[in-house]
Motif scaffolding. Structure first.
Motif, PDB file in Angstrom:
ATOM      1  N   THR A   1      -4.071  -4.730   0.628  1.00 49.55           N
ATOM      2  CA  THR A   1      -5.185  -3.801   0.773  1.00 49.55           C
ATOM      3  C   THR A   1      -4.931  -2.918   1.987  1.00 49.55           C
ATOM      4  O   THR A   1      -4.097  -3.223   2.844  1.00 49.55           O
ATOM      5  CB  THR A   1      -6.534  -4.526   0.946  1.00 49.55           C
ATOM      6  N   GLY A   2      -5.701  -1.848   2.078  1.00 52.01           N
ATOM      7  CA  GLY A   2      -5.537  -0.879   3.147  1.00 52.01           C
ATOM      8  C   GLY A   2      -5.489   0.517   2.550  1.00 52.01           C
ATOM      9  O   GLY A   2      -5.492   0.690   1.320  1.00 52.01           O
TER      10      GLY A   2
ATOM     11  N   THR B   1     -11.172  -0.570   0.293  1.00 53.46           N
ATOM     12  CA  THR B   1     -11.300  -1.080   1.647  1.00 53.46           C
ATOM     13  C   THR B   1     -10.194  -0.552   2.553  1.00 53.46           C
ATOM     14  O   THR B   1      -9.061  -0.325   2.115  1.00 53.46           O
ATOM     15  CB  THR B   1     -11.272  -2.620   1.661  1.00 53.46           C
ATOM     16  N   SER B   2     -10.556  -0.364   3.822  1.00 56.01           N
ATOM     17  CA  SER B   2      -9.562   0.034   4.824  1.00 56.01           C
ATOM     18  C   SER B   2      -8.957  -1.172   5.526  1.00 56.01           C
ATOM     19  O   SER B   2      -8.045  -1.025   6.341  1.00 56.01           O
ATOM     20  CB  SER B   2     -10.207   0.953   5.863  1.00 56.01           C
ATOM     21  N   GLU B   3      -9.468  -2.365   5.205  1.00 62.58           N
ATOM     22  CA  GLU B   3      -8.945  -3.587   5.826  1.00 62.58           C
ATOM     23  C   GLU B   3      -7.512  -3.819   5.370  1.00 62.58           C
ATOM     24  O   GLU B   3      -7.216  -3.816   4.174  1.00 62.58           O
ATOM     25  CB  GLU B   3      -9.813  -4.783   5.443  1.00 62.58           C
ATOM     26  N   VAL B   4      -6.640  -4.027   6.336  1.00 63.11           N
ATOM     27  CA  VAL B   4      -5.216  -4.188   6.032  1.00 63.11           C
ATOM     28  C   VAL B   4      -4.910  -5.652   5.733  1.00 63.11           C
ATOM     29  O   VAL B   4      -5.225  -6.544   6.527  1.00 63.11           O
ATOM     30  CB  VAL B   4      -4.343  -3.700   7.205  1.00 63.11           C
ATOM     31  N   GLN B   5      -4.303  -5.877   4.578  1.00 68.90           N
ATOM     32  CA  GLN B   5      -3.866  -7.217   4.176  1.00 68.90           C
ATOM     33  C   GLN B   5      -2.513  -7.098   3.501  1.00 68.90           C
ATOM     34  O   GLN B   5      -2.265  -6.148   2.756  1.00 68.90           O
ATOM     35  CB  GLN B   5      -4.869  -7.857   3.212  1.00 68.90           C
TER      36      GLN B   5
ATOM     37  N   ARG C   1      -8.373   7.606  -0.089  1.00 69.37           N
ATOM     38  CA  ARG C   1      -9.092   6.410  -0.529  1.00 69.37           C
ATOM     39  C   ARG C   1      -9.743   6.695  -1.879  1.00 69.37           C
ATOM     40  O   ARG C   1     -10.019   7.854  -2.218  1.00 69.37           O
ATOM     41  CB  ARG C   1     -10.154   5.981   0.481  1.00 69.37           C
TER      42      ARG C   1
ATOM     43  N   THR D   1      -4.773  10.835   4.761  1.00 73.82           N
ATOM     44  CA  THR D   1      -5.208   9.508   4.336  1.00 73.82           C
ATOM     45  C   THR D   1      -6.012   9.648   3.053  1.00 73.82           C
ATOM     46  O   THR D   1      -6.822  10.575   2.914  1.00 73.82           O
ATOM     47  CB  THR D   1      -6.081   8.836   5.408  1.00 73.82           C
TER      48      THR D   1
ATOM     49  N   GLN E   1      -6.587   0.794  -5.471  1.00 70.14           N
ATOM     50  CA  GLN E   1      -5.541   1.389  -4.646  1.00 70.14           C
ATOM     51  C   GLN E   1      -5.398   2.875  -4.960  1.00 70.14           C
ATOM     52  O   GLN E   1      -5.709   3.329  -6.072  1.00 70.14           O
ATOM     53  CB  GLN E   1      -4.196   0.694  -4.876  1.00 70.14           C
TER      54      GLN E   1
ATOM     55  N   VAL F   1       0.851  -1.181   0.000  1.00 76.63           N
ATOM     56  CA  VAL F   1       0.000   0.000   0.000  1.00 76.63           C
ATOM     57  C   VAL F   1       0.895   1.242   0.000  1.00 76.63           C
ATOM     58  O   VAL F   1       1.787   1.375   0.839  1.00 76.63           O
ATOM     59  CB  VAL F   1      -0.935   0.006   1.224  1.00 76.63           C
TER      60      VAL F   1
END
Length: 499
Positions: A489-490, A477-481, A467, A465, A394, A275
């Motif tokens: 993601t994030g 998505t704000s979910e961090v992976q 998005r 920040t 992204q 990210v």
């Protein structure tokens, strides 16, 4: 056997210099014969093939794109240490030292001949390296080991030979046995039959620090598994289409030049891009329709995977349905108005919008095989990455990254969701509300999109920040992976100190 008069330290130095000089001569031989057969390159590939996946992933996350140079450096240091140990052993027991040098040469030879696309001749550079190291140590032990002045002269001469061989190998690798650079430069690309649709007058906001709409070839990111970049003679190159088809076909470079040529702006992204990372870029590609070319072979409807192969054996597996769904999947021969750079796949590569590069962007392309996902797993699938998934939405903040002056500050960056496009970008300052950003012009959803926001910055420490929302209305998505197994993601955040 003569009683050694030189110290163990002198013998260690002799072993190191002899081994490195031999290695340099081996690399010179490889540069003249087959650059991919260079001893360090072959050994590096062998290490990559046997190292556990967890270790490989950890190392890539730790050092990023420096992974290959650091691996080569580490193996080179290892070979030098082995050379020092050989010298110490040879001092009192020559035969074990000789055997060790031979075994080291055979190890490099075995690593080379097992590389895809190479034959038994690939063993020659490693064998030359071993023979040179062996001859040097024999010379040392018989003539120079007993004299201080002679020892220094031996080391200087052998060091000079190694340095000259290393410099010559670099030059030979760059020029290539067939003058690959000159051959590429001599290619005049035809005008496209289907020119690109220009994105509009404001594709570039021209904000300082903001990535340009089209990234210059020299700045475009490079991610691949090639320890040594393949250097292909276009006059002997061919593209084979085979597998689950009615008829096999073979195309030369001239065949491709004679087909309908399509020009498109397409953004490529690496699945290992973190990210906010820079393993993504947009370029203008020139090529032929992948779908049209495959259709001529008569693909079996049951063939759900297109396996593409590089000249060095690397493979990617693309869903066949995505090749034929109307997207601009290209067999590319040009990049930003020039023939493909050698580092980016000369003479031919794949460019398929909407998929990460590990399943769509094969460089140095030589084969297209219609197959199935049940019958074959491509290179990265066998190493823990997922079967093909769409690129994740992204966005990235390019500027500012750390400091800014108070007052009006232009915050800007890029966002991408290839083949879906970007419909909106929003910025949040600290814990405030999401604020809509201005978007640049784009012609299709296959490219990234610049965005900017004029921020009234107050003194102090702030968190920015960003998005994005894709063309289908889905918010990033704000979910961090992490990047494994199918892309990170994030939301990208930067800490900015405002004076």
């Amino acid at each position: 056997m003569n009683t050694p008069s030189a110290s163990p330290r002198a013998w260690a130095a002799a072993g190191t210099v002899a081994t490195l000089a031999g290695l340099a001569l081996g690399h010179l031989a490889a540069a003249l014969l087959a650059p991919r057969a260079a001893p360090l390159s072959a050994l590096s590939d062998a290490v990559i093939a046997v190292v556990p996946l967890s270790v490989s992933h950890w190392f890539i996350e730790l050092v990023g794109t420096a992974d290959k140079p650091l691996l080569i450096l580490g193996i080179g240091i290892g070979v030098a240490v082995v050379g020092a140990l050989v010298g110490v052993v040879w001092r009192t027991r020559p035969w074990p030292g000789r055997i060790a040098v031979v075994l080291l040469g055979l190890l490099g030879a075995a690593a080379a001949v097992t590389r895809p696309g190479l034959d038994l001749a690939a063993a020659v550079p490693s064998l030359i390296a071993a023979a040179a190291a062996l001859a040097s140590l024999e010379w040392w032990s018989r003539r120079w080991a007993g004299e201080d002045a002679g020892r220094r002269g031996f080391l200087l001469v052998l060091g000079g030979v190694g340095a000259a061989a290393l410099g010559s190998s670099w030059w030979a690798a760059r020029s290539g046995p067939a003058g690959i650079e000159a051959q590429r430069d001599a290619v005049a690309l035809p005008e496209p039959d289907l020119p690109v649709v220009e994105p509009g007058p404001v594709a570039d906001f021209e904000v300082r620090g903001l990535s340009p709409y089209r990234v210059p070839n020299g700045d475009f990111y490079r991610i691949d598994t090639a320890i040594t970049v393949p250097r292909i003679d276009v006059d002997t190159w061919s593209l084979r289409v085979h597998g689950m088809v009615d008829r096999e076909l073979t195309f030369s470079f001239d065949d491709l030049l004679g087909r309908e040529l399509i020009e498109r702006d397409i953004t490529l992204a690496c699945v290992s891009n973190q990210v906010g990372g820079d393993l993504v870029g947009n370029a203008r590609w020139l090529g032929v329709s992948l779908a049209d070319l495959l259709a001529e072979a008569g693909p079996d409807p049951a063939a759900d995977q297109l396996v593409s192969r590089s000249t060095d054996g690397w493979t990617a597996g693309t869903p066949t349905e995505l090749v034929f769904d109307g997207r601009d999947a290209l067999i590319a021969i040009g990049m930003n108005g020039a023939p493909l750079p050698i580092d980016h796949g000369w003479p031919v590569r794949l460019v398929i919008p909407g998929l990460y590069g590990y399943v769509s962007a094969t460089k140095w392309l030589t084969e297209l095989e219609l197959s199935t996902f049940d019958s074959y797993n491509a290179y990265w699938i066998t190493r823990g990455w997922s079967t093909p998934r769409p690129i994740k939405t992204q966005s990235r903040i390019d500027t500012p990254r750390s400091k800014a002056g108070s007052g009006t500050v232009v915050v800007a960056g890029v966002a991408w969701a290839q083949h879906r496009g970007i419909s909106a970008v929003e910025l949040r300052v600290d814990d405030g509300e999401w604020r809509p950003c201005d978007l640049s012009d784009v012609a299709t959803g296959d490219t990234w999109r610049q965005w900017k926001y004029e921020w009234d910055a107050s003194a102090g420490d702030h968190t920015l920040t960003v998005r994005a929302t894709d063309g289908e209305g889905e918010v990033q998505t704000s979910e961090v992976q992490g990047v494994i197994p199918d892309g990170a993601t994030g939301l990208h955040r930067v800490e900015v100190k405002v004076d």
